[in-house]
Design an enzyme around this catalytic site. Structure first.
Site, PDB file in Angstrom:
ATOM      1  CD  GLN A   1       2.750  -9.306   7.217  1.00  0.00           C
ATOM      2  OE1 GLN A   1       1.969  -9.870   6.600  1.00  0.00           O
ATOM      3  NE2 GLN A   1       3.829 -10.171   6.941  1.00  0.00           N
TER       4      GLN A   1
ATOM      5  CG  HIS B   1       3.751 -13.529   9.017  1.00  0.00           C
ATOM      6  ND1 HIS B   1       3.716 -15.376   8.976  1.00  0.00           N
ATOM      7  CD2 HIS B   1       3.355 -13.018   8.424  1.00  0.00           C
ATOM      8  CE1 HIS B   1       2.485 -15.141   8.173  1.00  0.00           C
ATOM      9  NE2 HIS B   1       2.176 -13.844   7.973  1.00  0.00           N
TER      10      HIS B   1
ATOM     11  CD  GLU C   1       4.260 -11.136   1.293  1.00  0.00           C
ATOM     12  OE1 GLU C   1       3.796 -12.809   1.102  1.00  0.00           O
ATOM     13  OE2 GLU C   1       4.925 -10.994   2.154  1.00  0.00           O
ATOM     14  CG  HIS C   2       0.407  -8.928   2.734  1.00  0.00           C
ATOM     15  ND1 HIS C   2       1.693  -9.554   3.955  1.00  0.00           N
ATOM     16  CD2 HIS C   2      -0.644 -10.625   2.677  1.00  0.00           C
ATOM     17  CE1 HIS C   2       1.274 -11.347   2.970  1.00  0.00           C
ATOM     18  NE2 HIS C   2      -0.220 -11.458   2.692  1.00  0.00           N
TER      19      HIS C   2
ATOM     20  CG  ASP D   1      -2.355 -14.039   5.816  1.00  0.00           C
ATOM     21  OD1 ASP D   1      -1.540 -13.991   5.082  1.00  0.00           O
ATOM     22  OD2 ASP D   1      -1.648 -13.695   6.841  1.00  0.00           O
TER      23      ASP D   1
ATOM     24  CG  HIS E   1      13.600 -21.401 -41.069  1.00  0.00           C
ATOM     25  ND1 HIS E   1      14.998 -21.536 -40.592  1.00  0.00           N
ATOM     26  CD2 HIS E   1      12.962 -21.120 -39.813  1.00  0.00           C
ATOM     27  CE1 HIS E   1      15.387 -21.370 -39.213  1.00  0.00           C
ATOM     28  NE2 HIS E   1      13.930 -21.549 -38.672  1.00  0.00           N
TER      29      HIS E   1
END
Length: 425
Positions: free
Chosen positions: A255, A258, A322-323, A356, A415
């Site tokens: 991670q 990245h 996120e993960h 991934d 209406h």
């Protein structure tokens, strides 16, 4: 890397904060580029490509010859890996197809939904510090399954005016309609407004740096839809004394590599796990070619020792990673209680790397706590659902008075009258 033992709940709010940049600071730069591309089209796109990517292009589009050449420039092993990943992504996303059923909500009142693909979508694929050809598959494959008629991909070229051949091969395999040699803010602008070469799209997908993120947010205000708010990538690992420290360290580092603003957290109730994990992180770090970037990310990564299982669950749902990787003896039971996460990886043999690349799930996921409200990219991201209804004469007689009373009490006489006319008929 910070180690925090038994933080009070009052400290949790600060511990779940990400090292995210406030992109509003970039809006002045972003607006300038967006406005010039909107007014000048290809001319401005090329000018900013020369300024930011240091390449002067005569043509913004990748030719058929360049796509064919790309296939010869990557190894047979990589081609097979891309095809295998594509097949798994297709299998997973194809099963998400929507089957609408007609339902009679009242006698003579029939309602239903139909799923319709977004006609034109734009995909942004970064090509800076790493060529993210996997992102091509994650975005283009579900777009094609959904039935999008036009799939436009933008990715920044290198100084020779070329896009990485693996990105081009993946684009061809996944069924992309058009590949453009454009990166950064100008790519988002071109897809949002349209230029002489690049068509305007209706929704933009894909990750990018803080300028790309800011540009996506700005154009989403009134010009085009986007997939989700984005920020630096992140992972949380929940582990107990049964977990392998080497596995945890590898997930931390995969991670962190990245980018310098990525974040990894380890939550555990096992004090005995901390030192072995730290030792493994330092050991494995020295083998990484992206060590400098990874070290910067580790500066805001954390190991947090909590009191019990309940705190693990509550902290995780507050953080909304996120993960999320769960490496505990009872990982299935823990997973059942997770409410906020982008994608969850269960057991010792399920690294984040699988999601991934090739297991089949999508890796375009909500970051920065947005998993509390957003899903990751899926087939629904590329479609819209249109509702239909058909009311018979008997149906309007049965339901009409309900509609008339509601319209009258909202003081919307037209209406009410629209229903009255039909009831009298």
């Amino acid at each position: 890397m910070e180690i925090i033992r038994y933080p009070s709940e009052e400290q949790w709010a600060s511990l779940i904060k990400r090292p995210a940049l406030d992109v509003t600071d970039l809006f002045d730069t972003v607006r300038t580029v967006l406005d010039e591309v909107r007014k000048e089209g290809d001319v401005a796109v090329k000018r900013y490509g020369e300024k930011f990517d240091q390449v002067a292009l005569s043509d913004l589009l990748v030719s058929a010859d360049e796509l064919d050449e790309a296939e010869s420039l990557i190894s047979p092993a990589l081609k097979q890996a891309i095809r295998t990943a594509k097949s798994n992504i297709e299998t997973f996303h194809a099963m998400q197809q929507f089957e609408g059923e007609k339902i009679e909500t009242s006698p003579g009142v029939v309602c239903w939904q139909k799923a319709v693909a977004i006609e034109k979508v734009g995909l942004y694929v970064p090509g800076g510090t790493a060529p993210l050809f996997s992102t091509v598959l994650m975005l283009a494959v579900p777009a094609r399954i959904a039935g999008c008629k036009e799939i436009v991909l933008c990715s920044p070229p290198n100084k020779e005016g070329k896009i990485h051949p693996a990105i081009l091969f993946a684009a061809k395999e996944a069924g992309v309609s058009m590949v453009c040699k454009v990166g950064g803010i100008q790519a988002i602008a071109a897809m949002a407004y349209g230029t002489q070469s690049i068509p305007k799209v209706y929704k933009i997908f894909g990750p990018g740096n803080q300028y790309v993120t800011a540009a996506k947010q700005w154009v989403s205000l009134k010009e085009v839809a986007i997939d989700m708010p984005a920020g630096p990538s992140e992972v949380e690992v929940i582990a107990d004394e049964t977990a392998d420290p080497a596995f945890i360290a590898s997930d931390f580092l995969s991670q962190a590599e990245h980018g310098a603003d990525s974040q990894a957290l380890l939550l555990t109730t096992a004090e005995s796990l901390i030192d072995p994990v730290v030792e493994e992180i330092h050991k494995q770090l020295n083998r990484l070619p992206r060590k400098a970037i990874t070290e910067k990310a580790l500066a805001h990564c954390r190991i947090i020792l909590l009191k019990d299982r309940e705190e693990l669950i509550r902290f995780t749902n507050a953080y909304a990673p996120e993960h999320l990787i769960i490496q505990t003896a009872d990982y299935r039971e823990l997973a059942d209680r997770i409410e906020n996460a982008g994608s969850v990886f269960l057991g010792p043999y399920t690294p984040e790397s699988a999601g991934d690349y090739a297991s089949g799930t999508n890796h375009t996921l909500p970051t920065n706590g947005y998993a509390r409200a957003y899903s990751g990219v899926n087939l629904d991201s590329f479609i819209k659902k249109i509702t239909f209804q058909e009311i018979s004469h008997a149906g309007i007689l049965g339901l009409g008075e309900t509609i008339r009373i509601m319209a009258e009490n909202e003081e919307l006489e037209a209406h009410r009258h629209a229903v009255t006319l039909r009831m009298k008929k």
